[in-house]
Design an enzyme around this catalytic site. Sequence first.
Site, PDB file in Angstrom:
ATOM      1  N   GLN A 151     -73.405  12.778  66.140  1.00  0.00           N
ATOM      2  CA  GLN A 151     -72.272  12.682  67.284  1.00  0.00           C
ATOM      3  C   GLN A 151     -71.376  11.530  67.019  1.00  0.00           C
ATOM      4  O   GLN A 151     -70.182  11.645  67.211  1.00  0.00           O
ATOM      5  CB  GLN A 151     -73.096  12.316  68.513  1.00  0.00           C
ATOM      6  CG  GLN A 151     -73.892  13.465  69.219  1.00  0.00           C
ATOM      7  CD  GLN A 151     -74.806  13.352  70.389  1.00  0.00           C
ATOM      8  OE1 GLN A 151     -75.195  11.959  70.562  1.00  0.00           O
ATOM      9  NE2 GLN A 151     -74.912  14.104  71.519  1.00  0.00           N
ATOM     10  N   GLU A 167     -69.091  12.560  64.175  1.00  0.00           N
ATOM     11  CA  GLU A 167     -68.110  13.755  64.485  1.00  0.00           C
ATOM     12  C   GLU A 167     -67.011  12.870  65.476  1.00  0.00           C
ATOM     13  O   GLU A 167     -65.683  13.213  65.134  1.00  0.00           O
ATOM     14  CB  GLU A 167     -68.924  14.984  65.480  1.00  0.00           C
ATOM     15  CG  GLU A 167     -67.914  15.808  66.019  1.00  0.00           C
ATOM     16  CD  GLU A 167     -68.396  16.739  67.179  1.00  0.00           C
ATOM     17  OE1 GLU A 167     -67.769  17.241  67.961  1.00  0.00           O
ATOM     18  OE2 GLU A 167     -69.681  16.958  66.830  1.00  0.00           O
ATOM     19  N   SER A 224     -62.933  -4.102  84.539  1.00  0.00           N
ATOM     20  CA  SER A 224     -63.250  -2.645  84.593  1.00  0.00           C
ATOM     21  C   SER A 224     -63.078  -2.202  85.858  1.00  0.00           C
ATOM     22  O   SER A 224     -63.442  -2.413  86.921  1.00  0.00           O
ATOM     23  CB  SER A 224     -64.785  -2.224  84.115  1.00  0.00           C
ATOM     24  OG  SER A 224     -64.834  -1.055  84.124  1.00  0.00           O
ATOM     25  N   LYS A 284     -70.015  22.093  75.447  1.00  0.00           N
ATOM     26  CA  LYS A 284     -71.790  22.339  75.468  1.00  0.00           C
ATOM     27  C   LYS A 284     -72.196  23.116  76.840  1.00  0.00           C
ATOM     28  O   LYS A 284     -73.075  23.563  76.705  1.00  0.00           O
ATOM     29  CB  LYS A 284     -72.397  21.423  74.990  1.00  0.00           C
ATOM     30  CG  LYS A 284     -72.639  20.083  75.829  1.00  0.00           C
ATOM     31  CD  LYS A 284     -73.514  19.042  75.674  1.00  0.00           C
ATOM     32  CE  LYS A 284     -72.885  18.175  74.727  1.00  0.00           C
ATOM     33  NZ  LYS A 284     -73.704  17.053  74.250  1.00  0.00           N
ATOM     34  N   SER A 332     -65.990   7.089  79.180  1.00  0.00           N
ATOM     35  CA  SER A 332     -66.125   8.587  79.494  1.00  0.00           C
ATOM     36  C   SER A 332     -64.937   9.200  78.937  1.00  0.00           C
ATOM     37  O   SER A 332     -64.478  10.084  79.458  1.00  0.00           O
ATOM     38  CB  SER A 332     -66.369   8.835  80.842  1.00  0.00           C
ATOM     39  OG  SER A 332     -67.054   9.972  81.216  1.00  0.00           O
ATOM     40  N   TYR A 389     -76.620  -2.300  82.453  1.00  0.00           N
ATOM     41  CA  TYR A 389     -77.151  -1.378  81.413  1.00  0.00           C
ATOM     42  C   TYR A 389     -78.748  -1.380  81.153  1.00  0.00           C
ATOM     43  O   TYR A 389     -79.003  -2.261  80.484  1.00  0.00           O
ATOM     44  CB  TYR A 389     -76.438  -0.898  80.173  1.00  0.00           C
ATOM     45  CG  TYR A 389     -74.780  -0.676  80.286  1.00  0.00           C
ATOM     46  CD1 TYR A 389     -74.249  -0.401  81.427  1.00  0.00           C
ATOM     47  CD2 TYR A 389     -74.030  -0.527  79.362  1.00  0.00           C
ATOM     48  CE1 TYR A 389     -72.921  -0.151  81.704  1.00  0.00           C
ATOM     49  CE2 TYR A 389     -72.774  -0.418  79.336  1.00  0.00           C
ATOM     50  CZ  TYR A 389     -72.073  -0.008  80.464  1.00  0.00           C
ATOM     51  OH  TYR A 389     -70.799   0.252  80.692  1.00  0.00           O
ATOM     52  N   GLN A 403     -60.823  -1.730  81.277  1.00  0.00           N
ATOM     53  CA  GLN A 403     -61.844  -0.610  81.009  1.00  0.00           C
ATOM     54  C   GLN A 403     -61.948   0.430  82.240  1.00  0.00           C
ATOM     55  O   GLN A 403     -62.951   0.278  83.025  1.00  0.00           O
ATOM     56  CB  GLN A 403     -63.192  -1.141  80.687  1.00  0.00           C
ATOM     57  CG  GLN A 403     -64.144  -0.153  79.961  1.00  0.00           C
ATOM     58  CD  GLN A 403     -65.319  -0.599  79.631  1.00  0.00           C
ATOM     59  OE1 GLN A 403     -66.515   0.021  79.919  1.00  0.00           O
ATOM     60  NE2 GLN A 403     -65.512  -1.487  78.935  1.00  0.00           N
ATOM     61  N   LEU A 413     -64.850  11.888  76.958  1.00  0.00           N
ATOM     62  CA  LEU A 413     -65.390  13.363  76.892  1.00  0.00           C
ATOM     63  C   LEU A 413     -66.128  13.494  78.199  1.00  0.00           C
ATOM     64  O   LEU A 413     -66.642  14.641  78.201  1.00  0.00           O
ATOM     65  CB  LEU A 413     -66.521  13.266  75.756  1.00  0.00           C
ATOM     66  CG  LEU A 413     -66.038  12.923  74.315  1.00  0.00           C
ATOM     67  CD1 LEU A 413     -67.145  13.086  73.387  1.00  0.00           C
ATOM     68  CD2 LEU A 413     -64.852  13.920  74.026  1.00  0.00           C
ATOM     69  N   ASP A 456     -69.666  -1.921  73.049  1.00  0.00           N
ATOM     70  CA  ASP A 456     -69.192  -2.378  74.560  1.00  0.00           C
ATOM     71  C   ASP A 456     -70.731  -2.129  75.294  1.00  0.00           C
ATOM     72  O   ASP A 456     -71.272  -1.105  75.172  1.00  0.00           O
ATOM     73  CB  ASP A 456     -68.555  -1.415  75.196  1.00  0.00           C
ATOM     74  CG  ASP A 456     -68.390  -1.659  76.678  1.00  0.00           C
ATOM     75  OD1 ASP A 456     -67.663  -2.708  76.974  1.00  0.00           O
ATOM     76  OD2 ASP A 456     -68.730  -0.762  77.472  1.00  0.00           O
TER      77      ASP A 456
END
Length: 315
Positions: free
Chosen positions: A290, A293, A151, A215, A205, A54, A176, A207, A49
């Site tokens: 990353q 994981e 979005s 963290k 997003s 961006y 989105q 996370l 995406d």
Amino acid sequence: MQYRRLGDAGVKLSEIGLGGWLTFGNAIDMDQARAVMDKAFDVGINFLDSADAYARGKCEEVWGQLLRSRRRSDYVLATKCFFPMGPGPNDGGLSRKHIMESCHASLHRLQTDYIDLYQCHRFDEQTPLEETIRAMDDLIRQGKVLYWGFSEWPVEGIEKCLQICGDRFYRPRGSQPCYNLLTRGIEKQVMPLCSKAGIGQVVFSPLAQGVLTGKYRPGEPFPADSRAKDDRQNQFIKRMTDDKDLLAKVQRLATLAAENKCTMSQLALAWVLRKSEVTSCIIGATRPRQVEENAEASGIRLDEAVVRRMEEIVA
């Protein structure tokens, strides 16, 4: 990696997708970008995406270079238009003119003949909605776009869009929104409406820009290699990392992660994927580890007791 259909469309997306916001063409160099993209394919990610906005087109340019040696049928490519790409009065928004010009520019930067999922990056109050829908419908009929979506559209805009589409125009297949354990605004109205209309959620997003990874600890310096420390990426995360009470609550999720034999990142992603309305979680990454994981969160299913405890902790 597990795969889900995009709403009621036939196309299947990986439960974990790779996004380019703030990273590709901006915070990571070409070698890092190639390593991250290669790892995404290695772990089975097929949903990619981006957006023209961006890094002001640089993300799409980097992706065009990285993907040109890949078989086109191996990935589902998404990008967006809406935000200004120049100083002119028609360089932004969702007018027919801007959509058509933006699509052609994105195709050129991405070095591809078609976009799998073309998304309206925000709702445009200044353009008649039927004009936007007709432009998307025409791009699909021309073969330049396979599916279209949006979005962060308000529920009223989605409802009106579906009414206009009816049986005349191709209707949107993807939504989105921002969605994670800390940001749940779409659950009450947007999710049910989209589910009924066959529109899948490809959420960004998941996370909370890294806050849910654990963290960021209250009262401690941010990790040197974290988003919060990088001025190229931290403009949107500060309101969360400045909230010490929130950071303290998030730390309490570590026990639940350990009990479920997963990392905090995987726990947060599994919480999002518990919803059948969600097709894919779009992650950002600056390092291959990353990606690896986060991809391991695919297939993790949390029982209702764990979900309730997570929600109680951050309430």
